[in-house]
Design a protein around this motif. Structure first.
Motif, PDB file in Angstrom:
ATOM      1  N   ARG A 113      16.846  31.146  -5.651  1.00  0.00           N
ATOM      2  CA  ARG A 113      17.142  30.505  -4.362  1.00  0.00           C
ATOM      3  C   ARG A 113      16.818  31.441  -3.203  1.00  0.00           C
ATOM      4  NH1 ARG A 113      23.007  28.067  -2.399  1.00  0.00           N
ATOM      5  NH2 ARG A 113      22.255  27.150  -0.459  1.00  0.00           N
ATOM      6  N   GLU A 114      17.079  32.740  -3.378  1.00  0.00           N
ATOM      7  CA  GLU A 114      16.748  33.702  -2.327  1.00  0.00           C
ATOM      8  C   GLU A 114      15.242  33.761  -2.108  1.00  0.00           C
ATOM      9  OE1 GLU A 114      18.357  37.463  -3.344  1.00  0.00           O
ATOM     10  OE2 GLU A 114      20.448  36.815  -3.279  1.00  0.00           O
ATOM     11  N   LEU A 115      14.488  33.724  -3.204  1.00  0.00           N
ATOM     12  CA  LEU A 115      13.027  33.831  -3.106  1.00  0.00           C
ATOM     13  C   LEU A 115      12.396  32.557  -2.556  1.00  0.00           C
ATOM     14  CD1 LEU A 115      12.276  35.581  -6.523  1.00  0.00           C
ATOM     15  CD2 LEU A 115      12.150  36.622  -4.250  1.00  0.00           C
ATOM     16  N   TYR A 116      12.946  31.405  -2.944  1.00  0.00           N
ATOM     17  CA  TYR A 116      12.345  30.117  -2.577  1.00  0.00           C
ATOM     18  C   TYR A 116      13.432  29.178  -2.035  1.00  0.00           C
ATOM     19  CZ  TYR A 116       8.753  32.115  -5.562  1.00  0.00           C
ATOM     20  OH  TYR A 116       7.824  32.960  -6.123  1.00  0.00           O
ATOM     21  N   PRO A 117      13.918  29.456  -0.842  1.00  0.00           N
ATOM     22  CA  PRO A 117      15.041  28.672  -0.306  1.00  0.00           C
ATOM     23  C   PRO A 117      14.703  27.213  -0.033  1.00  0.00           C
ATOM     24  CG  PRO A 117      14.114  30.116   1.382  1.00  0.00           C
ATOM     25  CD  PRO A 117      13.480  30.512   0.090  1.00  0.00           C
ATOM     26  N   ASP A 118      13.418  26.875   0.040  1.00  0.00           N
ATOM     27  CA  ASP A 118      13.038  25.496   0.363  1.00  0.00           C
ATOM     28  C   ASP A 118      12.732  24.650  -0.873  1.00  0.00           C
ATOM     29  OD1 ASP A 118      13.244  25.976   3.125  1.00  0.00           O
ATOM     30  OD2 ASP A 118      11.242  26.864   3.149  1.00  0.00           O
ATOM     31  N   ILE A 119      12.906  25.231  -2.072  1.00  0.00           N
ATOM     32  CA  ILE A 119      12.728  24.467  -3.304  1.00  0.00           C
ATOM     33  C   ILE A 119      14.084  23.964  -3.785  1.00  0.00           C
ATOM     34  CG2 ILE A 119      12.090  24.583  -5.751  1.00  0.00           C
ATOM     35  CD1 ILE A 119       9.882  26.483  -5.064  1.00  0.00           C
ATOM     36  N   ARG A 120      14.141  22.689  -4.102  1.00  0.00           N
ATOM     37  CA  ARG A 120      15.346  22.092  -4.690  1.00  0.00           C
ATOM     38  C   ARG A 120      15.058  21.759  -6.155  1.00  0.00           C
ATOM     39  NH1 ARG A 120      15.941  17.241  -2.844  1.00  0.00           N
ATOM     40  NH2 ARG A 120      13.905  17.161  -1.818  1.00  0.00           N
ATOM     41  N   LEU A 121      16.056  21.941  -7.011  1.00  0.00           N
ATOM     42  CA  LEU A 121      15.892  21.700  -8.435  1.00  0.00           C
ATOM     43  C   LEU A 121      16.802  20.573  -8.907  1.00  0.00           C
ATOM     44  CD1 LEU A 121      15.853  25.342  -9.875  1.00  0.00           C
ATOM     45  CD2 LEU A 121      13.887  23.886  -9.372  1.00  0.00           C
ATOM     46  N   HIS A 122      16.254  19.717  -9.739  1.00  0.00           N
ATOM     47  CA  HIS A 122      17.072  18.749 -10.467  1.00  0.00           C
ATOM     48  C   HIS A 122      16.892  19.045 -11.950  1.00  0.00           C
ATOM     49  CE1 HIS A 122      19.057  15.081 -11.745  1.00  0.00           C
ATOM     50  NE2 HIS A 122      18.039  14.861 -12.552  1.00  0.00           N
ATOM     51  N   ILE A 123      17.962  19.467 -12.625  1.00  0.00           N
ATOM     52  CA  ILE A 123      17.910  19.844 -14.035  1.00  0.00           C
ATOM     53  C   ILE A 123      18.572  18.749 -14.855  1.00  0.00           C
ATOM     54  CG2 ILE A 123      18.602  21.541 -15.761  1.00  0.00           C
ATOM     55  CD1 ILE A 123      18.584  23.656 -13.548  1.00  0.00           C
ATOM     56  N   SER A 124      17.778  18.085 -15.670  1.00  0.00           N
ATOM     57  CA  SER A 124      18.268  17.022 -16.542  1.00  0.00           C
ATOM     58  C   SER A 124      18.416  17.560 -17.962  1.00  0.00           C
ATOM     59  CB  SER A 124      17.295  15.841 -16.526  1.00  0.00           C
ATOM     60  OG  SER A 124      17.513  14.972 -17.615  1.00  0.00           O
ATOM     61  N   GLU A 125      19.388  17.018 -18.707  1.00  0.00           N
ATOM     62  CA  GLU A 125      19.619  17.441 -20.080  1.00  0.00           C
ATOM     63  C   GLU A 125      19.458  16.283 -21.062  1.00  0.00           C
ATOM     64  OE1 GLU A 125      23.252  19.623 -20.571  1.00  0.00           O
ATOM     65  OE2 GLU A 125      23.015  20.691 -18.667  1.00  0.00           O
ATOM     66  N   MET A 126      18.604  15.309 -20.737  1.00  0.00           N
ATOM     67  CA  MET A 126      18.389  14.203 -21.673  1.00  0.00           C
ATOM     68  C   MET A 126      17.751  14.708 -22.955  1.00  0.00           C
ATOM     69  SD  MET A 126      17.268  10.896 -19.432  1.00  0.00           S
ATOM     70  CE  MET A 126      15.848  11.634 -18.644  1.00  0.00           C
ATOM     71  N   PRO A 273      -1.504  16.740 -17.137  1.00  0.00           N
ATOM     72  CA  PRO A 273      -2.864  17.236 -16.895  1.00  0.00           C
ATOM     73  C   PRO A 273      -3.595  16.457 -15.814  1.00  0.00           C
ATOM     74  CG  PRO A 273      -2.870  15.770 -18.769  1.00  0.00           C
ATOM     75  CD  PRO A 273      -1.424  15.848 -18.297  1.00  0.00           C
ATOM     76  N   THR A 274      -2.960  15.425 -15.270  1.00  0.00           N
ATOM     77  CA  THR A 274      -3.661  14.551 -14.326  1.00  0.00           C
ATOM     78  C   THR A 274      -3.669  15.098 -12.913  1.00  0.00           C
ATOM     79  OG1 THR A 274      -1.654  13.264 -13.874  1.00  0.00           O
ATOM     80  CG2 THR A 274      -3.068  12.522 -15.690  1.00  0.00           C
ATOM     81  N   ARG A 275      -3.021  16.219 -12.717  1.00  0.00           N
ATOM     82  CA  ARG A 275      -2.972  16.777 -11.372  1.00  0.00           C
ATOM     83  C   ARG A 275      -2.927  18.289 -11.432  1.00  0.00           C
ATOM     84  NH1 ARG A 275       2.587  14.310  -9.615  1.00  0.00           N
ATOM     85  NH2 ARG A 275       1.570  12.541 -10.604  1.00  0.00           N
ATOM     86  N   GLN A 276      -3.278  18.909 -10.333  1.00  0.00           N
ATOM     87  CA  GLN A 276      -3.133  20.348 -10.238  1.00  0.00           C
ATOM     88  C   GLN A 276      -1.653  20.678 -10.075  1.00  0.00           C
ATOM     89  OE1 GLN A 276      -5.758  22.094  -7.284  1.00  0.00           O
ATOM     90  NE2 GLN A 276      -7.006  20.259  -7.314  1.00  0.00           N
ATOM     91  N   LEU A 277      -1.315  21.915 -10.465  1.00  0.00           N
ATOM     92  CA  LEU A 277       0.057  22.361 -10.278  1.00  0.00           C
ATOM     93  C   LEU A 277       0.338  22.529  -8.792  1.00  0.00           C
ATOM     94  CD1 LEU A 277       0.668  25.085 -13.011  1.00  0.00           C
ATOM     95  CD2 LEU A 277       1.710  22.836 -12.859  1.00  0.00           C
ATOM     96  N   SER A 278       1.404  21.910  -8.321  1.00  0.00           N
ATOM     97  CA  SER A 278       1.812  22.148  -6.940  1.00  0.00           C
ATOM     98  C   SER A 278       2.345  23.574  -6.831  1.00  0.00           C
ATOM     99  CB  SER A 278       2.906  21.157  -6.540  1.00  0.00           C
ATOM    100  OG  SER A 278       4.085  21.391  -7.283  1.00  0.00           O
ATOM    101  N   PRO A 279       2.310  24.156  -5.634  1.00  0.00           N
ATOM    102  CA  PRO A 279       2.840  25.519  -5.488  1.00  0.00           C
ATOM    103  C   PRO A 279       4.286  25.646  -5.954  1.00  0.00           C
ATOM    104  CG  PRO A 279       1.545  24.928  -3.560  1.00  0.00           C
ATOM    105  CD  PRO A 279       1.659  23.680  -4.390  1.00  0.00           C
ATOM    106  N   ARG A 280       5.123  24.644  -5.665  1.00  0.00           N
ATOM    107  CA  ARG A 280       6.521  24.749  -6.078  1.00  0.00           C
ATOM    108  C   ARG A 280       6.667  24.718  -7.592  1.00  0.00           C
ATOM    109  NH1 ARG A 280       5.909  19.821  -3.648  1.00  0.00           N
ATOM    110  NH2 ARG A 280       6.172  17.963  -4.944  1.00  0.00           N
ATOM    111  N   LEU A 281       5.866  23.883  -8.277  1.00  0.00           N
ATOM    112  CA  LEU A 281       5.956  23.834  -9.730  1.00  0.00           C
ATOM    113  C   LEU A 281       5.376  25.096 -10.353  1.00  0.00           C
ATOM    114  CD1 LEU A 281       6.755  22.329 -12.254  1.00  0.00           C
ATOM    115  CD2 LEU A 281       4.569  21.095 -12.166  1.00  0.00           C
ATOM    116  N   ARG A 282       4.311  25.614  -9.762  1.00  0.00           N
ATOM    117  CA  ARG A 282       3.692  26.835 -10.291  1.00  0.00           C
ATOM    118  C   ARG A 282       4.680  28.002 -10.252  1.00  0.00           C
ATOM    119  NH1 ARG A 282      -0.278  27.142  -7.041  1.00  0.00           N
ATOM    120  NH2 ARG A 282      -1.762  25.995  -8.353  1.00  0.00           N
ATOM    121  N   VAL A 283       5.344  28.198  -9.111  1.00  0.00           N
ATOM    122  CA  VAL A 283       6.258  29.334  -9.019  1.00  0.00           C
ATOM    123  C   VAL A 283       7.482  29.110  -9.896  1.00  0.00           C
ATOM    124  CG1 VAL A 283       5.464  29.983  -6.719  1.00  0.00           C
ATOM    125  CG2 VAL A 283       7.443  28.455  -6.940  1.00  0.00           C
TER     126      VAL A 283
END
Length: 300
Positions: A113-126, A273-283
């Protein structure tokens, strides 16, 4: 809302097949999502979405436009992320094993969160088979050998496993010295959520894999119940070693057949594989890989 933001909205609607779910994912009012699509349709002069009472789906024009939007938005995010000081932002939705999330990832989230304060995460456990795009996930974390899939996979870790039982169980059934001593023993029957058969115990003997399915008084589908059942003396279990560190330290479980370890458990992250990795997903993926390295590195 500018044109690229409207494209992002449109992409999410197509993937989620729902205006409401897209609005929730993006943190927007549903009216804004509806207006964005109306604006795109008016600008293009075509109908992009087919709406029914139960689902939203792209028209033929909408499907073609969706493919172009995915490419254009990915290129834009890459271009923006190339500038020094640009911070990845937005929502990342990931589905993973809850036990792995708590052990490997949650301890490092404050620093993330300190490194990427503008990224929000949703963690699912399905943690079950799913259409990743339709369900709106950016990536999946999966342990074990993977079936053939069009998804891109990246290995994050290989987890060492062991065979464990409670002292009470061993006092009643005896301590096996080799896998051939397992006759008369019992196991906690762990079943995958999407399978009807118990996962066998696996041992590497003289370089060859041998499998054993023992009688099971109880079958479970959850990893926590699996470990708890073993602690209560209900049978042998095989789990990643990290999961039973505290139980081994307290004496609730002991390792058996250490000379015949189960094959290690690979952990992969999967993404489209249908898209490039967004910067947020890459990091985020790079960060997950580092967390697994940190938590599986041998102690010095």
């Amino acid at each position: 809302m500018d044109r690229f933001d409207a494209m992002r909205v449109f992409i999410r609607i197509v993937e989620r097949r729902s205006f409401t779910k897209a609005a929730d994912d993006l943190g927007l009012p549903r009216s804004s999502v509806t207006d964005a699509v109306k604006g795109l349709e008016a600008r293009l002069g075509v109908r992009l979405l087919q709406r029914t009472t139960r689902q939203v789906s792209p028209t033929l024009d909408g499907e073609a436009y969706y493919q172009r939007c995915v490419s254009l938005v990915a290129d834009l995010e890459d271009a923006e992320g190339a500038f020094v000081g640009a911070k990845p932002s937005g929502l990342v939705r990931v589905d993973m094993h809850g036990t792995q999330a708590r052990y490997f990832l949650l301890p490092g989230l404050p620093r993330f969160r300190e490194l990427y304060p503008d990224i929000r995460l949703h963690i699912s456990e399905m943690h079950q088979p799913m259409d990743m795009i339709r369900e709106g996930f950016d990536c999946l974390l999966r342990a074990g050998e993977l079936a053939d899939s069009p998804l891109i996979k990246r290995r994050l870790a290989t987890l060492e496993r062991g065979t464990f039982a409670s002292p009470d169980y061993l006092s009643r059934f005896g301590t096996p010295q080799t896998p051939d001593d397992l006759e008369g023993h019992e196991m906690v029957g762990l079943m995958a959520p999407d399978a009807a058969e118990i996962i066998p115990l696996v041992f590497v003997v003289d370089g060859k894999i041998r499998q054993f399915t023992l009688p099971a008084m109880v079958t479970v589908t959850g990893p926590e119940t699996n470990v708890a059942s073993a602690c209560l003396g209900l049978g042998l279990i095989q789990v990643p070693r990290y999961r039973v560190v505290s139980e081994l330290a307290s004496g609730a479980l002991v390792e058996v057949l250490a000379g015949f370890p189960p094959s290690p458990l690979p952990v992969h992250v999967l993404y489209s594989p249908t898209r490039q990795l967004s910067p947020r997903l890459r990091v985020f993926i790079d960060w997950m890989a580092q967390q697994f390295r940190n938590r599986t590195a041998p102690a010095e």
